[in-house]
Write an enzyme that holds these catalytic residues in place. Structure first.
Site, PDB file in Angstrom:
ATOM      1  CD  GLU A  53       1.466  -5.923   5.406  1.00 28.81           C
ATOM      2  OE1 GLU A  53       2.295  -6.802   5.721  1.00 28.81           O
ATOM      3  OE2 GLU A  53       0.703  -6.027   4.426  1.00 28.81           O
ATOM      4  N   GLY A  95       0.698  -5.096   0.671  1.00 28.56           N
ATOM      5  CA  GLY A  95      -0.435  -5.143  -0.255  1.00 28.56           C
ATOM      6  C   GLY A  95      -0.037  -5.693  -1.618  1.00 28.56           C
ATOM      7  CB  ALA A 140      -0.868  -0.015   1.252  1.00 31.42           C
ATOM      8  CD  GLU A 163      -2.387  -7.875   2.277  1.00 27.70           C
ATOM      9  OE1 GLU A 163      -2.167  -6.676   1.991  1.00 27.70           O
ATOM     10  OE2 GLU A 163      -2.965  -8.233   3.308  1.00 27.70           O
TER      11      GLU A 163
HETATM   12  C1  HXC Z   1       5.098   4.502  -0.856  1.00 29.81           C
HETATM   13  C2  HXC Z   1       7.103   3.595  -1.491  1.00 29.81           C
HETATM   14  C3  HXC Z   1       6.723   2.336  -0.994  1.00 29.81           C
HETATM   15  C4  HXC Z   1       5.430   2.211  -0.404  1.00 29.81           C
HETATM   16  C5  HXC Z   1       8.698   2.165  -1.807  1.00 29.81           C
HETATM   17  N1  HXC Z   1       8.326   3.436  -1.980  1.00 29.81           N
HETATM   18  N2  HXC Z   1       7.725   1.464  -1.199  1.00 29.81           N
HETATM   19  N3  HXC Z   1       6.282   4.666  -1.417  1.00 29.81           N
HETATM   20  N4  HXC Z   1       4.648   3.313  -0.367  1.00 29.81           N
HETATM   21  N5  HXC Z   1       4.924   1.042   0.034  1.00 29.81           N
HETATM   22  C6  HXC Z   1       9.106   4.509  -2.602  1.00 29.81           C
HETATM   23  C7  HXC Z   1      10.227   4.989  -1.707  1.00 29.81           C
HETATM   24  O1  HXC Z   1       9.742   5.922  -0.748  1.00 29.81           O
HETATM   25  C8  HXC Z   1      11.147   5.613  -2.716  1.00 29.81           C
HETATM   26  O2  HXC Z   1      10.666   6.892  -3.102  1.00 29.81           O
HETATM   27  C9  HXC Z   1      10.992   4.716  -3.946  1.00 29.81           C
HETATM   28  O3  HXC Z   1       9.759   4.034  -3.766  1.00 29.81           O
HETATM   29  C10 HXC Z   1      12.097   3.673  -4.042  1.00 29.81           C
HETATM   30  O4  HXC Z   1      12.177   2.985  -2.826  1.00 29.81           O
HETATM   31  P1  HXC Z   1      13.553   2.797  -1.997  1.00 29.81           P
HETATM   32  O5  HXC Z   1      13.168   2.528  -0.602  1.00 29.81           O
HETATM   33  O6  HXC Z   1      14.461   3.937  -2.267  1.00 29.81           O
HETATM   34  O7  HXC Z   1      14.146   1.498  -2.712  1.00 29.81           O
HETATM   35  P2  HXC Z   1      15.034   0.347  -2.065  1.00 29.81           P
HETATM   36  O8  HXC Z   1      16.091   0.922  -1.186  1.00 29.81           O
HETATM   37  O9  HXC Z   1      15.450  -0.538  -3.200  1.00 29.81           O
HETATM   38  O10 HXC Z   1      14.051  -0.458  -1.096  1.00 29.81           O
HETATM   39  C11 HXC Z   1      12.974  -1.146  -1.661  1.00 29.81           C
HETATM   40  C12 HXC Z   1      11.996  -1.632  -0.547  1.00 29.81           C
HETATM   41  C13 HXC Z   1      11.611  -0.411   0.329  1.00 29.81           C
HETATM   42  C14 HXC Z   1      12.691  -2.677   0.312  1.00 29.81           C
HETATM   43  C15 HXC Z   1      10.809  -2.240  -1.246  1.00 29.81           C
HETATM   44  O11 HXC Z   1      11.156   0.647  -0.522  1.00 29.81           O
HETATM   45  C16 HXC Z   1      10.525  -0.721   1.292  1.00 29.81           C
HETATM   46  O12 HXC Z   1      10.758  -1.322   2.338  1.00 29.81           O
HETATM   47  N6  HXC Z   1       9.304  -0.263   0.988  1.00 29.81           N
HETATM   48  C17 HXC Z   1       8.170  -0.410   1.886  1.00 29.81           C
HETATM   49  C18 HXC Z   1       7.656  -1.823   1.844  1.00 29.81           C
HETATM   50  C19 HXC Z   1       6.509  -2.003   2.815  1.00 29.81           C
HETATM   51  O13 HXC Z   1       6.640  -1.772   4.032  1.00 29.81           O
HETATM   52  N7  HXC Z   1       5.354  -2.404   2.301  1.00 29.81           N
HETATM   53  C20 HXC Z   1       4.150  -2.593   3.098  1.00 29.81           C
HETATM   54  C21 HXC Z   1       3.346  -1.304   3.118  1.00 29.81           C
HETATM   55  S1  HXC Z   1       1.948  -1.443   4.162  1.00 29.81           S
HETATM   56  P3  HXC Z   1      11.464   8.225  -2.730  1.00 29.81           P
HETATM   57  O14 HXC Z   1      10.600   9.316  -3.291  1.00 29.81           O
HETATM   58  O15 HXC Z   1      11.552   8.233  -1.243  1.00 29.81           O
HETATM   59  O16 HXC Z   1      12.798   8.065  -3.403  1.00 29.81           O
HETATM   60  C22 HXC Z   1       0.825  -2.345   3.308  1.00 29.81           C
HETATM   61  C23 HXC Z   1      -0.485  -2.562   3.985  1.00 29.81           C
HETATM   62  C24 HXC Z   1      -1.480  -3.186   3.078  1.00 29.81           C
HETATM   63  O17 HXC Z   1       1.071  -2.767   2.233  1.00 29.81           O
HETATM   64  C25 HXC Z   1      -2.853  -3.057   3.643  1.00 29.81           C
HETATM   65  C26 HXC Z   1      -3.899  -3.290   2.586  1.00 29.81           C
HETATM   66  C27 HXC Z   1      -5.293  -2.932   3.060  1.00 29.81           C
END
Ligand code: HXC
Length: 257
Positions: A131, A108, A65, A111
């Site tokens: 998450e 997400g 998400a 998912e």
């Molecule tokens: C918004 C995101 C994002 C996310 C990455 N980005 N994931 N933006 N939401 N989920 C953005 C970063 O902010 C960054 O933008 C750009 O994408 C590249 O990401 P980096 O972190 O610089 O890349 P990297 O170092 O290669 O790391 C990749 C990664 C990391 C390991 C995937 O980005 C990460 O941990 N992302 C979050 C993953 C996560 O926690 N997902 C779950 C979300 S909660 P900028 O502009 O900063 O350069 C969820 C709940 C679902 O999904 C519920 C459903 C109802």
């Protein structure tokens, strides 16, 4: 015109939907989920569309998400979350949906991949439910679908520990059905979609429904559903065509009737 994804129509009724928010690793915004739901609704309504492949980029299928958007929602915002309607629409898609996953499929994103009927993964794919690291938990089916796919211990490890697994691990665990070289993931998924698109559409639809029933019902109910679906197919022209084609030693041409 959708802003966050592209839809391509191929021969034999196969569609390819490619998520396109590279700046945020295809993080799922309200807009993206709505556009995806609408692309699937179009495929649902078009009798010529017989199978859909969903993919992202080489770096990410979807990194979850959109966290920036999520940060703006409080409890009431989440209770009224418009994304719920999109998730429901994706769940309801009745035609075969194949996810071609390269790179990150997290939160997400994992998912979303699990909403597909079949997952084909590139060698470099990573699946996870991180998450817990954000102080939350999966909210689009992660606790339910992941457990059913990989079993209790692995699902607990992934959801409580927040660690992701690689494609080979996902294959061994039963989360994905094939692992390919990353450059062939989409091609392999399209090939599979074309194969399925050539089968009798009503048989495919009812077989998908019966298989999904197995995820949320007891054996006796599931077997009853299967028998009813099997019986229904006896009234289709495609069944006559399939049997006749076998007897005539020629390929079957299914019409969806
Ligand atoms: C918004 C995101 C994002 C996310 C990455 N980005 N994931 N933006 N939401 N989920 C953005 C970063 O902010 C960054 O933008 C750009 O994408 C590249 O990401 P980096 O972190 O610089 O890349 P990297 O170092 O290669 O790391 C990749 C990664 C990391 C390991 C995937 O980005 C990460 O941990 N992302 C979050 C993953 C996560 O926690 N997902 C779950 C979300 S909660 P900028 O502009 O900063 O350069 C969820 C709940 C679902 O999904 C519920 C459903 C109802």
């Amino acid at each position: 015109m959708p802003q966050t994804l592209a839809v391509e129509c191929f021969e034999h009724g196969v569609r390819l939907i490619t998520l396109q928010r590279p700046q945020a690793l295809n993080a799922l915004t309200t807009e993206l989920l709505a556009e995806l739901a609408s692309a699937l609704a179009e495929a649902e309504a078009d009798p010529d569309a017989r199978a859909v492949v969903l993919t992202g980029s080489a770096r990410a299928f979807a990194a979850g998400a959109d966290i920036k958007e999520m940060a703006e929602r409080d409890l009431v915002g989440i209770l009224n979350d418009p994304r719920q309607a999109s998730w429901h629409a994706i769940t309801r898609f009745s035609k075969p949906l194949i996810a071609a996953v390269n790179g990150f499929a997290l939160g997400g994103g994992c998912e979303l991949a699990m909403h597909a009927d079949i997952i084909i993964a590139g060698e470099d794919a990573r699946f996870g439910q991180p998450e817990i690291n954000l102080g939350i938990m999966p909210g689009a089916g992660g606790t339910q679908r992941l457990l059913r796919a990989v079993g209790k211990s692995m699902a607990m490890q992934m959801v409580l520990g927040g660690e992701s697994i690689d494609a080979r691990h996902a294959l061994r665990a039963g989360l994905v059905s094939e692992v390919t070289q990353p450059e062939y993931t989409v091609e392999r998924a399209l090939q599979l979609a074309t194969l399925i698109a050539g089968k009798a559409p009503l048989a495919v639809r009812l077989a998908k429904e019966a298989l999904l029933k197995a995820m949320d019902t007891d054996l006796a109910t599931g077997l009853r559903f299967e028998r009813q679906a099997f019986t229904l197919l006896a009234g289709t022209r495609d069944r006559d065509e399939g049997i006749r084609a076998f007897q005539d030693k020629r390929p079957a041409h299914f019409s969806g009737q």
